[in-house]
Design an enzyme around this catalytic site. Structure first.
Site, PDB file in Angstrom:
ATOM      1  CB  CYS A  42      65.684  42.905  42.554  1.00 58.97           C
ATOM      2  SG  CYS A  42      66.214  42.738  40.849  1.00 58.97           S
ATOM      3  CB  CYS A  47      64.802  45.093  38.838  1.00 59.42           C
ATOM      4  SG  CYS A  47      65.569  45.616  40.357  1.00 59.42           S
ATOM      5  CE  LYS A  50      62.263  48.566  36.047  1.00 57.12           C
ATOM      6  NZ  LYS A  50      62.958  49.309  37.061  1.00 57.12           N
ATOM      7  CE1 TYR A 184      67.398  54.870  39.044  1.00 61.03           C
ATOM      8  CE2 TYR A 184      67.230  56.026  41.134  1.00 61.03           C
ATOM      9  CZ  TYR A 184      68.001  55.502  40.112  1.00 61.03           C
ATOM     10  OH  TYR A 184      69.357  55.604  40.148  1.00 61.03           O
ATOM     11  CD  GLU A 188      62.238  52.537  36.508  1.00 62.75           C
ATOM     12  OE1 GLU A 188      63.427  52.551  36.195  1.00 62.75           O
ATOM     13  OE2 GLU A 188      61.776  51.740  37.349  1.00 62.75           O
ATOM     14  CG  HIS A 452      77.482  54.971   9.999  1.00 62.00           C
ATOM     15  ND1 HIS A 452      76.976  56.111  10.592  1.00 62.00           N
ATOM     16  CD2 HIS A 452      77.021  54.960   8.725  1.00 62.00           C
ATOM     17  CE1 HIS A 452      76.256  56.771   9.701  1.00 62.00           C
ATOM     18  NE2 HIS A 452      76.254  56.101   8.573  1.00 62.00           N
ATOM     19  CD  GLU A 457      77.441  56.590  13.822  1.00 63.61           C
ATOM     20  OE1 GLU A 457      78.542  56.558  13.263  1.00 63.61           O
ATOM     21  OE2 GLU A 457      76.362  56.450  13.208  1.00 63.61           O
TER      22      GLU A 457
END
Ligand code: NDP
Length: 463
Positions: A42, A47, A50, A184, A188, A452, A457
């Site tokens: 990682c 992760c 990346k 993944y 990516e 908003h 939302e």
């Protein structure tokens, strides 16, 4: 019988680091062996670097988008070497931080490769100096947290390809890259390399990437990739790679029984990963393995991460349960709490959110539409879905779309799954995951006032 250590951890990645520090916090005498940089996949080659490359690649879109907001056109130029150096510096900084955290926790770090001699004895080798006599230590409990490594398909010339590991070390930016795989890592890197200015050809076996994800996530990512100019070639099967005289790679693949050839300078293989078990001496301790549907071996453990040997445990990718960093950390901590903290607990694998840092980004928690229908029946599941252009792009002219989706049990209105494709999907779904974990219903979503104007939302206004 007394041992040198209460706990010996093999591998200083996400799972091993979390477990060793937690166990030490309960007063256990803990050592951790790591022959590579501290941090694991990682931090060192997954992760973290990346995500930094994802950030880097997004500027190319933003420079363009800015024009719609009145900014003068810019002609950006990427300095690849500067980017790779900056990412490497950050990785090294984090690795050093982890070394400091271990020291602070009182965990002894051994920059050595460990293997099992028997079920309580470990041999420690120095990979920098193979002639050095290995040292032996004993431990009451052993935790294996060695992670995994990328696999490659068995086709002629595959040695000319690289894996995600080498992507962070390339001395030059690829001009034209072929990416193999549909998970993944492939999507990516397709987004990263396209954003950084490479020509990207993505060869996938199916007709859409990310099989297993919700159908609208697959479609949303696919359309977004194509829209960004990634050349996704579906239903293809790689047949060979060959180095040309000019140093390029000739990629041959089949589609519908017909062979096609492309020339690229880089081929990235991202067809999955396999636990890094070789050289560990698992057989010396009689550790049982299991195999997944692809025949890939991993360490068999129970819900408490215990192997068939009562005092030997394994966490993270080497156990091939849910191969994500936060899951490895959770498994490591649950193990330490159980074995050293007098608090027996296991990890709950339900509703684990995850994100794909593709462009567009996507994230999900809970069941896909197909999983929910398979579980409850076609007519017992209601789906709420919206696809729209996000407000940011009303002035940019870009053809970007957001997709939001709720998978709901018809009768009880229980939210079984939440899916999103679009900017900030990971950030938004992390919050949604709490609601799903708490058992929220569609009524709860309806009763929530939206923020908003925002993209999120839409989740509380879906009809
Ligand atoms: P994945 O296991 O996610 O996906 C690999 C895909 O490659 C398969 O789904 C399959 O798709 C395809 N494939 C398999 N064999 C072949 C073949 N011989 N030829 C062509 N395609 C093939 O692998 P990754 O390497 O992308 O990721 C590895 C691990 O890393 C995953 O477990 C993931 O959890 C983790 N990871 C997580 C990230 C995140 O959370 N954002 C980021 C990066 C990695 P199909 O069957 O459809 O062809």
């Amino acid at each position: 019988m007394s041992y040198d250590y209460d706990l010996f951890v093999i591998g200083a990645g996400s799972g091993g680091l979390a477990a060793s520090k937690r166990a030490a916090s309960y007063g256990a005498k803990v050592a951790i062996a790591e022959a590579d940089k501290v941090g694991g996949t990682c931090v060192i080659r997954g992760c973290v670097p990346k995500k930094l490359l994802v950030y880097a690649s997004k500027f190319s879109h933003l420079y363009h988008d800015a024009e719609g907001y009145g900014w003068r056109e810019v002609d950006p130029k990427l300095n690849w070497q500067k980017l790779i150096k900056a990412v490497d510096n950050e990785v090294n900084r984090l690795s050093q931080l982890h070394i400091g955290f271990l020291a602070k926790a009182g965990v002894e770090l051994m920059p050595l490769r460990a293997s099992l001699v028997d079920d309580h004895t470990l041999e420690l080798h120095n990979p920098q100096n193979p002639d050095q006599t290995p040292r032996r230590v004993t431990a009451a409990k052993i935790l294996i947290a060695v992670g995994g490594e990328a696999i490659k398909p068995k086709v002629p010339g595959i040695e000319h390809s690289i894996t995600s590991r080498e992507m962070f070390l390339l001395p030059k930016k690829p001009k034209r890259i072929a990416i193999l795989g549909a998970g993944y890592i492939s999507v990516e890197f397709a987004g990263i390399m396209k954003g950084l200015g490479s020509e990207v050809i993505h060869l996938i076996r199916g007709d859409r990437p990310l099989r297993g994800f919700d159908i609208d996530v697959q479609e949303g990512i696919y359309q977004g990739m194509v829209n960004h100019g990634i050349d996704v070639r579906g239903l293809t099967s790689l047949t060979s790679l060959q180095r040309t005289k000019k140093g390029n790679i000739r990629v041959a693949y089949e589609r519908d029984g017909e062979e096609s050839v492309i020339k690229v300078d880089t081929v990235l293989c991202a067809i999955g990963r396999s636990p890094k078990l070789s050289g560990l001496g698992l057989e010396n301790a009689g550790i049982q393995l299991k195999a997944n549907e692809r025949g890939i071996a991993s360490i068999a453990v129970d819900e408490y991460s215990r192997t068939n040997q009562a005092h030997i445990f394994a966490v993270g990718d080497c156990t091939d349960r849910v191969n994500l960093t936060p899951v490895a950390i959770a498994e490591g901590r649950a193990f330490a709490d159980t074995e050293f903290g007098n608090n027996p607990r296991s990890v709950n694998y339900d509703n684990i959110p995850s994100a794909v840092f593709s462009q567009p980004e996507a994230a999900s928690v809970g069941l896909t539409e197909a999983q929910a229908k398979a579980k409850l029946g076609e007519d017992k599941v209601k789906v709420y879905r919206a696809s729209f252009r996000p407000m940011f792009h009303s002035l940019t002219g870009a053809n970007e779309k957001v997709m939001v989706k709720l998978v709901v049990e018809q009768q009880t209105e229980w939210i079984m799954g939440v899916h999103m494709v679009g900017d900030y999907a990971a950030e938004i779904i992390q919050g949604m995951a709490i609601a799903v974990k708490m058992g929220a219903t569609k009524k709860d979503f309806d009763a929530t006032i939206g923020i908003h104007p925002s993209t999120a939302e839409e989740f509380v206004t879906l009809r």
